[in-house]
Design a protein around this motif. Structure first.
Motif, mmCIF file in Angstrom:
data_model
loop_
_atom_site.group_PDB
_atom_site.id
_atom_site.type_symbol
_atom_site.label_atom_id
_atom_site.label_comp_id
_atom_site.label_asym_id
_atom_site.label_seq_id
_atom_site.Cartn_x
_atom_site.Cartn_y
_atom_site.Cartn_z
ATOM 1 N N MET A 98 11.193 21.811 3.204
ATOM 2 C CA MET A 98 10.498 21.253 2.036
ATOM 3 C C MET A 98 10.526 19.728 2.072
ATOM 4 N N SER A 99 11.677 19.164 2.484
ATOM 5 C CA SER A 99 11.802 17.716 2.567
ATOM 6 C C SER A 99 10.849 17.152 3.611
ATOM 7 N N PHE A 100 10.712 17.842 4.744
ATOM 8 C CA PHE A 100 9.811 17.377 5.806
ATOM 9 C C PHE A 100 8.362 17.417 5.326
ATOM 10 N N ILE A 101 7.996 18.481 4.613
ATOM 11 C CA ILE A 101 6.634 18.598 4.086
ATOM 12 C C ILE A 101 6.347 17.477 3.089
ATOM 13 N N ARG A 102 7.339 17.164 2.247
ATOM 14 C CA ARG A 102 7.173 16.073 1.280
ATOM 15 C C ARG A 102 6.984 14.736 1.996
ATOM 16 N N LEU A 103 7.766 14.514 3.074
ATOM 17 C CA LEU A 103 7.655 13.270 3.830
ATOM 18 C C LEU A 103 6.269 13.143 4.456
ATOM 19 N N VAL A 104 5.792 14.226 5.084
ATOM 20 C CA VAL A 104 4.452 14.210 5.682
ATOM 21 C C VAL A 104 3.402 13.932 4.620
ATOM 22 N N PHE A 105 3.571 14.541 3.447
ATOM 23 C CA PHE A 105 2.641 14.336 2.333
ATOM 24 C C PHE A 105 2.639 12.874 1.896
ATOM 25 N N CYS A 106 3.821 12.273 1.787
ATOM 26 C CA CYS A 106 3.920 10.871 1.370
ATOM 27 C C CYS A 106 3.292 9.940 2.407
ATOM 28 N N ILE A 107 3.592 10.181 3.686
ATOM 29 C CA ILE A 107 3.022 9.339 4.753
ATOM 30 C C ILE A 107 1.504 9.436 4.754
ATOM 31 N N ALA A 108 0.992 10.675 4.669
ATOM 32 C CA ALA A 108 -0.459 10.867 4.648
ATOM 33 C C ALA A 108 -1.081 10.187 3.437
ATOM 34 N N GLY A 109 -0.401 10.257 2.293
ATOM 35 C CA GLY A 109 -0.917 9.626 1.084
ATOM 36 C C GLY A 109 -0.965 8.115 1.190
ATOM 37 N N VAL A 110 0.129 7.509 1.671
ATOM 38 C CA VAL A 110 0.181 6.050 1.814
ATOM 39 C C VAL A 110 -0.874 5.571 2.804
ATOM 40 N N TYR A 111 -0.948 6.242 3.959
ATOM 41 C CA TYR A 111 -1.911 5.834 4.974
ATOM 42 C C TYR A 111 -3.347 5.967 4.484
ATOM 43 N N SER A 112 -3.693 7.145 3.974
ATOM 44 C CA SER A 112 -5.077 7.383 3.592
ATOM 45 C C SER A 112 -5.508 6.483 2.442
ATOM 46 N N MET A 113 -4.665 6.367 1.430
ATOM 47 C CA MET A 113 -5.046 5.569 0.263
ATOM 48 C C MET A 113 -5.172 4.085 0.615
ATOM 49 N N PHE A 114 -4.196 3.535 1.308
ATOM 50 C CA PHE A 114 -4.204 2.091 1.531
ATOM 51 C C PHE A 114 -5.118 1.664 2.682
ATOM 52 N N LEU A 115 -5.427 2.551 3.613
ATOM 53 C CA LEU A 115 -6.422 2.198 4.622
ATOM 54 C C LEU A 115 -7.808 2.117 3.998
ATOM 55 N N ILE A 116 -8.121 3.077 3.119
ATOM 56 C CA ILE A 116 -9.395 3.015 2.390
ATOM 57 C C ILE A 116 -9.402 1.814 1.446
ATOM 58 N N TRP A 117 -8.265 1.571 0.792
ATOM 59 C CA TRP A 117 -8.123 0.420 -0.117
ATOM 60 C C TRP A 117 -8.386 -0.893 0.615
ATOM 61 N N ALA A 118 -7.858 -1.016 1.833
ATOM 62 C CA ALA A 118 -8.027 -2.255 2.598
ATOM 63 C C ALA A 118 -9.479 -2.476 2.990
ATOM 64 N N ILE A 119 -10.154 -1.408 3.420
ATOM 65 C CA ILE A 119 -11.568 -1.534 3.765
ATOM 66 C C ILE A 119 -12.385 -1.938 2.536
ATOM 67 N N ALA A 120 -12.071 -1.337 1.385
ATOM 68 C CA ALA A 120 -12.781 -1.684 0.149
ATOM 69 C C ALA A 120 -12.491 -3.122 -0.265
ATOM 70 N N GLN A 121 -11.248 -3.568 -0.099
ATOM 71 C CA GLN A 121 -10.898 -4.941 -0.475
ATOM 72 C C GLN A 121 -11.670 -5.954 0.364
#
Length: 389
Positions: A1-24
């Protein structure tokens, strides 16, 4: 469960902020109007208001969803502290210190007024910093901006020393030297002409890099003041990251909204709209005549709000070391993505400077990892001693 949460967090940070950077970066260049002319969006306060409003809303939803049964709204928002109990009675000062280890500043620890004033202080720094960040993009490329923002350790250290008289380990000064050297190499070997995708003639001045660097330094100094104040809040007050996210963004929204409706005179960077015209009116007029701005503006606000939640979720469950590693690699990929998407051309000297900067930041991450491992070893030894008694 901890590993799944970590993967979820990494995917969230990467996807959100990469799109955020392109938009900025897209928001920093001209948009075509319905009449065919091109013009830059000059309302950084309006952009900040959109993001802070969505960020405070997302933080509030998160807090309400995670609220414990019987917890009041005031307690959930961190405005009211509840003493822990032991055997049905108040735990008292010593038990509370044992659980939270917050014995350094007992007088102000649970002062709601002091806490809200600290939140307001952070909001002032953030609201003032944002316009300088967008102004810098008129003079320097986005990769240079990302590289500079990756060096937040430098202003954070300086502001901690100046504002709160803190001291740091010797290796941190080595990191500062490496980062400063890398930035100098990157800017010195730059052979770019800002405007590859229509950024305007403003950046073609001979001193464009110096002007952009000056704006970036001001932005980083204010960011450093924000981060050092946030550290002070966590030290003096028992709050969660989501509570801090909510209140800081609420104050940012109120402050930027008030400034947006005031008929301020023309102020470079801070209020670049025409004198006597409110920034809100100018922003709404621009959106009506340049509808293509709606998509990147919505992407910037939405991904920034969700990205902050992933940041605090990672910090809460996996600690600052994991978060530093994720954000470091994310910024590297942001820089590469900007080069690919917007076709920036970096010289070999600039790649060398970027390498020196990321090497310096990696030293900080490596030393921090060793420190965390050493603390865990000590904790395991102490547990073993207790069991042997």
């Amino acid at each position: 469960m901890s590993f799944i949460r970590l993967v979820f967090c990494i995917a969230g940070v990467y996807s959100m902020f990469l799109i955020w950077a392109i938009a900025q970066e897209r928001l920093s260049v001209p948009f075509k109007s319905i009449n065919g002319t091109s013009e830059k969006f000059k309302s950084p306060l309006f952009i900040g208001t959109c993001q802070s409003a969505l960020s405070s809303l997302s933080a509030l939803v998160y807090i309400l969803l995670r609220r414990r049964p019987g917890q009041t709204l005031s307690q959930a928002l961190g405005l009211e502290h509840v003493e822990h109990t032991v055997n049905g009675a108040a735990s008292g000062k010593h038990a509370n210190e044992k659980v939270h280890n917050h014995s350094e500043y007992p007088a102000k620890r649970y002062s709601t007024k002091a806490l809200l004033l600290r939140y307001l202080q952070c909001s002032v720094f953030i609201t003032a910093a944002a316009p300088f960040g967008f102004a810098a993009l008129s003079y320097i490329s986005y990769p240079a901006m990302v590289l500079g923002k990756s060096c937040k350790l430098v202003p954070v250290m300086i502001m901690n020393v100046l504002l709160y008289r803190r001291r740091f380990a010797p290796h941190k000064y080595l990191v500062v030297i490496m980062v400063t050297t890398g930035i100098s190499i990157f800017m010195g070997f730059g052979n770019e002409k800002k405007g590859n995708h229509g950024s305007g003639a403003q950046a073609q001045t001979p001193y464009a890099n110096l002007i952009g660097l000056a704006y970036l330094i001001i932005n980083l100094a204010l960011d450093g003041a924000t981060n050092s104040t946030q550290d002070e809040i966590f030290t003096r007050h028992k709050v969660t990251g989501q509570q801090m996210m909510f209140w800081i963004n609420v104050f940012c929204t109120i402050m930027s909204s008030v400034l947006s409706v005031l008929p301020l005179p023309y102020i470079p960077v801070i209020h670049p709209s025409d004198g006597g015209r409110t920034e809100l009116a100018a922003a709404l007029s621009f959106v009506r005549t340049h509808p293509s701005i709606i998509t990147p503006l919505a992407q910037f606000a939405f991904t920034g709000a969700l990205g902050q939640l992933f940041i605090f979720e990672t910090l809460q469950h996996f600690g600052s070391l994991t978060l530093v590693t994720i954000t470091l690699t994310r910024k590297l990929f942001t820089m590469l993505l900007s080069v690919v998407v917007y076709k920036h051309k970096l010289t070999p000297g600039q790649w060398l400077g970027a390498g020196v900067v990321f090497a310096g930041i990696s030293v900080e991450a490596f030393v921090k990892r060793k420190d965390v491992h050493a603390k865990r070893v000590i904790q395991e030894k102490e547990k073993a001693k207790i069991k042997s008694l």
